[in-house]
Design a protein around this motif. Sequence first.
Motif, PDB file in Angstrom:
ATOM      1  N   LEU A  75       0.871  -1.330  -0.016  1.00 27.89           N
ATOM      2  CA  LEU A  75      -0.020  -0.086   0.078  1.00 27.89           C
ATOM      3  C   LEU A  75       0.802   1.206   0.022  1.00 27.89           C
ATOM      4  O   LEU A  75       0.530   2.186  -0.750  1.00 27.89           O
ATOM      5  CB  LEU A  75      -0.840   0.135   1.190  1.00 27.89           C
ATOM      6  CG  LEU A  75      -1.800   1.170   1.294  1.00 27.89           C
ATOM      7  CD1 LEU A  75      -2.688   1.253   0.371  1.00 27.89           C
ATOM      8  CD2 LEU A  75      -2.584   1.250   2.760  1.00 27.89           C
ATOM      9  N   ILE A  76       1.696   1.159   0.872  1.00 29.91           N
ATOM     10  CA  ILE A  76       3.062   2.290   0.848  1.00 29.91           C
ATOM     11  C   ILE A  76       3.536   2.403  -0.629  1.00 29.91           C
ATOM     12  O   ILE A  76       3.643   3.712  -0.882  1.00 29.91           O
ATOM     13  CB  ILE A  76       3.839   2.105   1.944  1.00 29.91           C
ATOM     14  CG1 ILE A  76       3.307   2.325   3.221  1.00 29.91           C
ATOM     15  CG2 ILE A  76       5.152   3.228   1.763  1.00 29.91           C
ATOM     16  CD1 ILE A  76       4.262   2.004   4.439  1.00 29.91           C
ATOM     17  N   VAL A  81       3.995   5.817  -5.489  1.00 28.01           N
ATOM     18  CA  VAL A  81       4.083   5.828  -6.870  1.00 28.01           C
ATOM     19  C   VAL A  81       3.185   6.958  -7.276  1.00 28.01           C
ATOM     20  O   VAL A  81       3.309   7.552  -8.361  1.00 28.01           O
ATOM     21  CB  VAL A  81       3.765   4.311  -7.500  1.00 28.01           C
ATOM     22  CG1 VAL A  81       3.666   4.548  -8.822  1.00 28.01           C
ATOM     23  CG2 VAL A  81       4.932   3.359  -7.304  1.00 28.01           C
ATOM     24  N   ARG A  82       1.812   6.772  -6.808  1.00 28.44           N
ATOM     25  CA  ARG A  82       0.980   7.946  -7.251  1.00 28.44           C
ATOM     26  C   ARG A  82       1.483   9.192  -7.060  1.00 28.44           C
ATOM     27  O   ARG A  82       1.225  10.244  -8.008  1.00 28.44           O
ATOM     28  CB  ARG A  82      -0.317   7.697  -6.667  1.00 28.44           C
ATOM     29  CG  ARG A  82      -1.493   8.595  -7.164  1.00 28.44           C
ATOM     30  CD  ARG A  82      -2.714   8.033  -6.542  1.00 28.44           C
ATOM     31  NE  ARG A  82      -3.060   8.396  -5.154  1.00 28.44           N
ATOM     32  CZ  ARG A  82      -3.993   8.073  -4.195  1.00 28.44           C
ATOM     33  NH1 ARG A  82      -4.961   7.412  -4.826  1.00 28.44           N
ATOM     34  NH2 ARG A  82      -4.047   8.519  -2.973  1.00 28.44           N
ATOM     35  N   ARG A 139       9.349   9.916  -4.996  1.00 26.92           N
ATOM     36  CA  ARG A 139       8.833   8.374  -4.553  1.00 26.92           C
ATOM     37  C   ARG A 139       9.293   7.710  -3.265  1.00 26.92           C
ATOM     38  O   ARG A 139       8.495   7.407  -2.308  1.00 26.92           O
ATOM     39  CB  ARG A 139       8.746   7.563  -5.526  1.00 26.92           C
ATOM     40  CG  ARG A 139       7.996   6.017  -5.674  1.00 26.92           C
ATOM     41  CD  ARG A 139       8.254   5.337  -6.671  1.00 26.92           C
ATOM     42  NE  ARG A 139      10.012   4.625  -6.842  1.00 26.92           N
ATOM     43  CZ  ARG A 139      10.462   3.567  -6.548  1.00 26.92           C
ATOM     44  NH1 ARG A 139       9.491   2.830  -5.760  1.00 26.92           N
ATOM     45  NH2 ARG A 139      11.427   3.120  -6.774  1.00 26.92           N
ATOM     46  N   ASN A 140      10.764   7.701  -3.200  1.00 26.10           N
ATOM     47  CA  ASN A 140      11.032   7.191  -2.049  1.00 26.10           C
ATOM     48  C   ASN A 140      10.841   8.107  -0.720  1.00 26.10           C
ATOM     49  O   ASN A 140      10.848   7.377   0.183  1.00 26.10           O
ATOM     50  CB  ASN A 140      12.658   7.108  -2.374  1.00 26.10           C
ATOM     51  CG  ASN A 140      12.809   5.573  -3.303  1.00 26.10           C
ATOM     52  OD1 ASN A 140      13.110   4.668  -2.813  1.00 26.10           O
ATOM     53  ND2 ASN A 140      13.050   5.991  -4.548  1.00 26.10           N
ATOM     54  N   VAL A 170       2.481  12.181 -10.296  1.00 26.12           N
ATOM     55  CA  VAL A 170       2.249  13.497 -10.369  1.00 26.12           C
ATOM     56  C   VAL A 170       3.507  14.394 -10.566  1.00 26.12           C
ATOM     57  O   VAL A 170       3.265  15.367 -11.411  1.00 26.12           O
ATOM     58  CB  VAL A 170       1.300  14.109  -9.244  1.00 26.12           C
ATOM     59  CG1 VAL A 170       0.970  15.550  -9.174  1.00 26.12           C
ATOM     60  CG2 VAL A 170      -0.017  13.199  -9.184  1.00 26.12           C
ATOM     61  N   VAL A 171       4.386  14.155  -9.747  1.00 24.76           N
ATOM     62  CA  VAL A 171       5.616  15.195  -9.901  1.00 24.76           C
ATOM     63  C   VAL A 171       6.089  14.845 -11.365  1.00 24.76           C
ATOM     64  O   VAL A 171       6.699  15.942 -11.958  1.00 24.76           O
ATOM     65  CB  VAL A 171       6.402  14.740  -9.010  1.00 24.76           C
ATOM     66  CG1 VAL A 171       7.917  15.273  -9.046  1.00 24.76           C
ATOM     67  CG2 VAL A 171       5.988  15.202  -7.338  1.00 24.76           C
ATOM     68  N   LEU A 172       6.286  13.599 -11.763  1.00 17.62           N
ATOM     69  CA  LEU A 172       6.769  13.475 -12.964  1.00 17.62           C
ATOM     70  C   LEU A 172       5.981  14.071 -14.313  1.00 17.62           C
ATOM     71  O   LEU A 172       6.663  14.524 -14.908  1.00 17.62           O
ATOM     72  CB  LEU A 172       6.996  11.852 -13.260  1.00 17.62           C
ATOM     73  CG  LEU A 172       7.593  11.489 -14.409  1.00 17.62           C
ATOM     74  CD1 LEU A 172       9.120  11.779 -14.674  1.00 17.62           C
ATOM     75  CD2 LEU A 172       7.490  10.086 -14.543  1.00 17.62           C
ATOM     76  N   SER A 173       4.794  13.990 -14.054  1.00 19.74           N
ATOM     77  CA  SER A 173       3.832  14.511 -15.049  1.00 19.74           C
ATOM     78  C   SER A 173       4.062  15.821 -15.247  1.00 19.74           C
ATOM     79  O   SER A 173       4.169  16.314 -16.390  1.00 19.74           O
ATOM     80  CB  SER A 173       2.370  14.094 -15.172  1.00 19.74           C
ATOM     81  OG  SER A 173       2.381  12.535 -14.727  1.00 19.74           O
TER      82      SER A 173
END
Lengths: 140, 69
Positions: free
Chosen positions: A80-81, A86-87, A128-129, A91-94
């Motif tokens: 879940l984490i 990843v979600r 992400r991390n 958003v950051v990558l997009s």
Amino acid sequence: MSFREKSAWITVLSYLAVYGFYFRRIAQAAAAGQAGTFHYGSLLVVTVIVLVVVQIALLVAIAIAGPRDAQTPRDERERLIELKAVRIAFVVLSCSVLTVCWLAAFNPPGFYTVNALFFALVLSEIVRNASQITYYRSRV
Amino acid sequence: MGTIRNEIRRLRFEHGEMTQQQLAEKIGVTRQTVNAIELGKYSPSLEAAFRIADVFGRPLESVFRYAKE
């Protein structure tokens, strides 16, 4: 601290250290007006190799220090984490890639576009991390 | 919005001072997840909740309770 949280810390810190060096060098080249002549390709390859070696060495070290933890498969909370992180990273990558696309419309040299895209990738991976670490330490 | 509270820590001690690691191995999660559940930082899946109740031989609602806030 679980093996996966330690792995996330290793990724964040190694990315900041290794890619921090790379992007500082890129910024220096850009400031010196070397955008058209600077051989960032070879520097990038070396940087990635250094990062991989550093990460493998550190991950092996923590795996040896805690073999049972390292071999335990991801449980429901860790999955879940990972999904939530990843979600956020997506958003950051997009947003980063869209920003670079917009800036590319002004036809900057490839030096800037390539490194901006790569920065977007590195930033999203750090986010992400870092998000995973935050969720490990708080409520998920 | 409510929260889910649990009696896992007390039940562990009542069952031969079971450690978090021992409980984690019995239900198939990590020790850190058991700790997070006990502290209310993570609500387990229904399956995990049933496994925890089964370890202690108690009905689900005696291990977990929903507290409205």
